[in-house]
Design a protein around this motif. Structure first.
Motif, PDB file in Angstrom:
ATOM      1  N   VAL A  38       2.391  -0.128  -1.344  1.00 31.26           N
ATOM      2  CA  VAL A  38       1.471  -0.076  -0.192  1.00 31.26           C
ATOM      3  C   VAL A  38       2.040  -0.902   0.960  1.00 31.26           C
ATOM      4  N   GLU A  42       3.237   0.459   4.711  1.00 25.49           N
ATOM      5  CA  GLU A  42       2.682  -0.081   5.956  1.00 25.49           C
ATOM      6  C   GLU A  42       3.780  -0.416   6.961  1.00 25.49           C
ATOM      7  N   LEU A  58      -2.810   0.237  -8.909  1.00 26.72           N
ATOM      8  CA  LEU A  58      -3.272   1.494  -8.316  1.00 26.72           C
ATOM      9  C   LEU A  58      -2.561   2.632  -9.035  1.00 26.72           C
ATOM     10  N   GLU A  62      -4.873   6.911  -6.690  1.00 21.89           N
ATOM     11  CA  GLU A  62      -5.375   5.818  -5.843  1.00 21.89           C
ATOM     12  C   GLU A  62      -4.369   5.447  -4.756  1.00 21.89           C
ATOM     13  N   LEU A  63      -3.082   5.469  -5.102  1.00 21.37           N
ATOM     14  CA  LEU A  63      -2.046   5.170  -4.109  1.00 21.37           C
ATOM     15  C   LEU A  63      -2.012   6.250  -3.030  1.00 21.37           C
ATOM     16  N   GLU A  65      -4.509   8.121  -2.149  1.00 22.42           N
ATOM     17  CA  GLU A  65      -5.727   7.929  -1.356  1.00 22.42           C
ATOM     18  C   GLU A  65      -5.558   6.776  -0.377  1.00 22.42           C
ATOM     19  N   GLU A  66      -4.872   5.719  -0.801  1.00 24.28           N
ATOM     20  CA  GLU A  66      -4.602   4.574   0.075  1.00 24.28           C
ATOM     21  C   GLU A  66      -3.728   5.002   1.265  1.00 24.28           C
ATOM     22  N   VAL A  69      -5.989   6.810   3.626  1.00 22.67           N
ATOM     23  CA  VAL A  69      -6.870   5.866   4.341  1.00 22.67           C
ATOM     24  C   VAL A  69      -6.089   5.128   5.430  1.00 22.67           C
ATOM     25  N   MET A  70      -4.811   4.838   5.159  1.00 26.08           N
ATOM     26  CA  MET A  70      -3.965   4.152   6.141  1.00 26.08           C
ATOM     27  C   MET A  70      -3.703   5.052   7.349  1.00 26.08           C
TER      28      MET A  70
END
Length: 132
Positions: A38, A42, A58, A62-63, A65-66, A69-70
């Motif tokens: 993550v 970023e 994660l 989940e990763l 989805e992250e 979301v980012m």
């Protein structure tokens, strides 16, 4: 097209070795920790994500989805790696576009090459669409 930049998130040494040997012509970044992945996402731009579902902290969904979301703004293709015969469990996520392709584990070099070729074609189409 320049070398594509691929982030591989997997904890299994054998899987990583196969990926590195098969995709050595590409710019690979390997991460064995999903939380560290993550942080990398970023800071850096990646063209393709190869993410194993079975990760601590994660999991692969989940990763992904992250990443969503980012609001990851760069054109990219996501490949989720799953145990053989389990893709039906993730049908909803595939249909919704959370990931573009799946790869069954244990990896086979032939299928890994095929998926990367498909990912590159899709990535090129996405980048061409963005340019218009």
């Amino acid at each position: 097209m320049n070398k594509i930049k691929i982030l591989v998130v997997d904890k299994e040494a054998d899987a990583l070795k196969l990926i590195q040997n098969t995709l050595h012509n590409h710019n690979l970044t390997i991460e064995t920790n999903s939380l560290k992945a993550v942080k990398l996402i970023e800071k850096e731009k990646f063209d393709v994500f190869i993410i194993d579902y079975h990760m601590p902290n994660l999991n692969g969904i989940e990763l992904l989805e992250e990443i969503k979301v980012m609001n990851y703004k760069y054109p990219h293709v996501s490949i989720l790696c799953l145990p053989i015969g389990t893709v039906h469990i993730f049908k909803e996520e595939l249909i919704s576009g959370l990931f573009d392709f799946f790869l069954e584990k244990p990896y086979e070099k032939k299928f890994l090459k095929e998926i990367i070729k498909k990912a590159i074609v899709k990535l090129k189409r996405m980048k061409d669409t963005v340019k218009k």
